[in-house]
Design a protein around this motif. Structure first.
Motif, mmCIF file in Angstrom:
data_model
loop_
_atom_site.group_PDB
_atom_site.id
_atom_site.type_symbol
_atom_site.label_atom_id
_atom_site.label_comp_id
_atom_site.label_asym_id
_atom_site.label_seq_id
_atom_site.Cartn_x
_atom_site.Cartn_y
_atom_site.Cartn_z
ATOM 1 N N ILE A 91 1.473 -0.887 -0.407
ATOM 2 C CA ILE A 91 -0.213 -0.140 -0.043
ATOM 3 C C ILE A 91 0.791 1.361 -0.506
ATOM 4 C CG2 ILE A 91 -1.871 1.666 1.563
ATOM 5 C CD1 ILE A 91 -2.551 -1.431 2.703
ATOM 6 N N GLU A 92 0.538 1.962 -1.110
ATOM 7 C CA GLU A 92 1.286 3.387 -1.280
ATOM 8 C C GLU A 92 0.438 4.366 -0.384
ATOM 9 O OE1 GLU A 92 2.600 4.342 -5.124
ATOM 10 O OE2 GLU A 92 2.818 1.856 -5.795
ATOM 11 N N VAL A 93 0.678 4.903 0.930
ATOM 12 C CA VAL A 93 0.709 5.707 1.783
ATOM 13 C C VAL A 93 0.980 7.477 1.552
ATOM 14 C CG1 VAL A 93 -0.361 6.645 4.441
ATOM 15 C CG2 VAL A 93 0.175 4.329 3.684
ATOM 16 N N PRO A 94 0.885 8.551 1.035
ATOM 17 C CA PRO A 94 1.591 9.618 0.275
ATOM 18 C C PRO A 94 1.390 10.344 2.042
ATOM 19 C CG PRO A 94 -1.223 9.598 -0.636
ATOM 20 C CD PRO A 94 -0.831 8.129 -0.146
ATOM 21 N N ILE A 95 2.759 11.154 2.352
ATOM 22 C CA ILE A 95 2.932 11.513 3.154
ATOM 23 C C ILE A 95 2.094 13.602 3.013
ATOM 24 C CG2 ILE A 95 4.648 12.112 4.909
ATOM 25 C CD1 ILE A 95 2.877 9.271 4.749
ATOM 26 N N ASN A 96 1.072 13.868 4.342
ATOM 27 C CA ASN A 96 1.073 15.265 4.382
ATOM 28 C C ASN A 96 2.106 16.212 4.356
ATOM 29 O OD1 ASN A 96 -0.067 17.792 4.728
ATOM 30 N ND2 ASN A 96 -2.542 16.785 5.157
ATOM 31 N N ARG A 97 2.343 17.379 3.599
ATOM 32 C CA ARG A 97 3.700 18.318 3.807
ATOM 33 C C ARG A 97 3.509 18.837 5.146
ATOM 34 N NH1 ARG A 97 5.907 19.072 -0.888
ATOM 35 N NH2 ARG A 97 5.114 18.655 -2.626
ATOM 36 N N ILE A 98 2.092 18.688 6.119
ATOM 37 C CA ILE A 98 2.627 18.834 7.629
ATOM 38 C C ILE A 98 3.521 17.844 9.021
ATOM 39 C CG2 ILE A 98 0.349 20.125 7.437
ATOM 40 C CD1 ILE A 98 -0.746 17.556 9.016
ATOM 41 N N TYR A 99 3.613 16.762 8.359
ATOM 42 C CA TYR A 99 4.781 16.377 9.277
ATOM 43 C C TYR A 99 5.879 16.337 8.837
ATOM 44 C CZ TYR A 99 0.417 13.422 9.130
ATOM 45 O OH TYR A 99 -1.194 13.020 9.163
ATOM 46 N N ASN A 100 6.523 16.236 10.330
ATOM 47 C CA ASN A 100 8.013 16.445 10.584
ATOM 48 C C ASN A 100 9.118 15.246 10.545
ATOM 49 O OD1 ASN A 100 7.739 19.000 10.124
ATOM 50 N ND2 ASN A 100 7.303 18.619 12.240
ATOM 51 N N TYR A 101 8.834 13.333 10.212
ATOM 52 C CA TYR A 101 9.499 12.917 10.902
ATOM 53 C C TYR A 101 8.173 11.410 10.438
ATOM 54 C CZ TYR A 101 12.392 15.666 13.276
ATOM 55 O OH TYR A 101 13.173 17.018 13.747
ATOM 56 N N CYS A 102 8.684 10.332 9.836
ATOM 57 C CA CYS A 102 8.103 9.025 9.683
ATOM 58 C C CYS A 102 9.594 7.905 10.737
ATOM 59 C CB CYS A 102 8.452 8.408 8.149
ATOM 60 S SG CYS A 102 7.297 9.758 7.716
ATOM 61 N N TYR A 103 8.906 7.242 11.251
ATOM 62 C CA TYR A 103 9.096 6.096 11.846
ATOM 63 C C TYR A 103 8.682 4.887 11.791
ATOM 64 C CZ TYR A 103 9.733 10.005 14.738
ATOM 65 O OH TYR A 103 9.960 10.975 15.059
ATOM 66 N N ILE A 104 9.510 3.428 11.949
ATOM 67 C CA ILE A 104 9.041 2.338 12.018
ATOM 68 C C ILE A 104 9.606 1.379 12.646
ATOM 69 C CG2 ILE A 104 10.627 1.707 10.580
ATOM 70 C CD1 ILE A 104 9.969 -0.507 9.128
#
Length: 115
Positions: A91-104
């Motif tokens: 699944i491809e999830v587009p990331i909104n520009r308001i987010y600063n960090y991504c984690y796994i």
């Protein structure tokens, strides 16, 4: 009486504007399961632009679990979180520009999100 109606209308309008902003400020990420509980999330990768451009981003920490996406905003491209599941579906999830960090995070049960 007219003043109360105007005030109520303004308050309701402000309420409608604020609620979506609060909802988006939480996080966005991969569903933990797709279709069935057995088809769980096994990995996630982050891309600059669509996954089809094949520009995978390298995590910003030593254990490969976090990305700082603030610098990618200026490129004008959409950052995309690719969620990979046990049955090899993605699944491809587009990331909104308001987010600063991504984690796994996780070993047996994986979570992937941006906030």
């Amino acid at each position: 009486m007219e003043t109360n109606i105007m005030s109520s209308t303004r308050l309701f309008s402000i309420f409608l504007i604020v609620i979506p902003a609060v909802a988006h400020a939480e996080s966005s990420g991969c569903p933990k399961f797709v279709d069935t509980p057995r088809n769980r999330l096994e990995n996630a990768r982050l891309f600059d632009g669509p996954v089809s451009d094949n520009v995978e981003l390298v995590p910003d920490n030593e254990n490969g679990t976090a990305w700082d996406v603030r610098g990618y905003r200026s490129s004008g491209r959409q950052t995309t979180l690719l969620c990979e599941y046990r049955d090899k579906n993605t699944i491809e999830v587009p990331i909104n520009r308001i987010y600063n960090y991504c984690y796994i995070k996780g070993r047996t049960t994986i979570s992937a999100w941006c906030e």
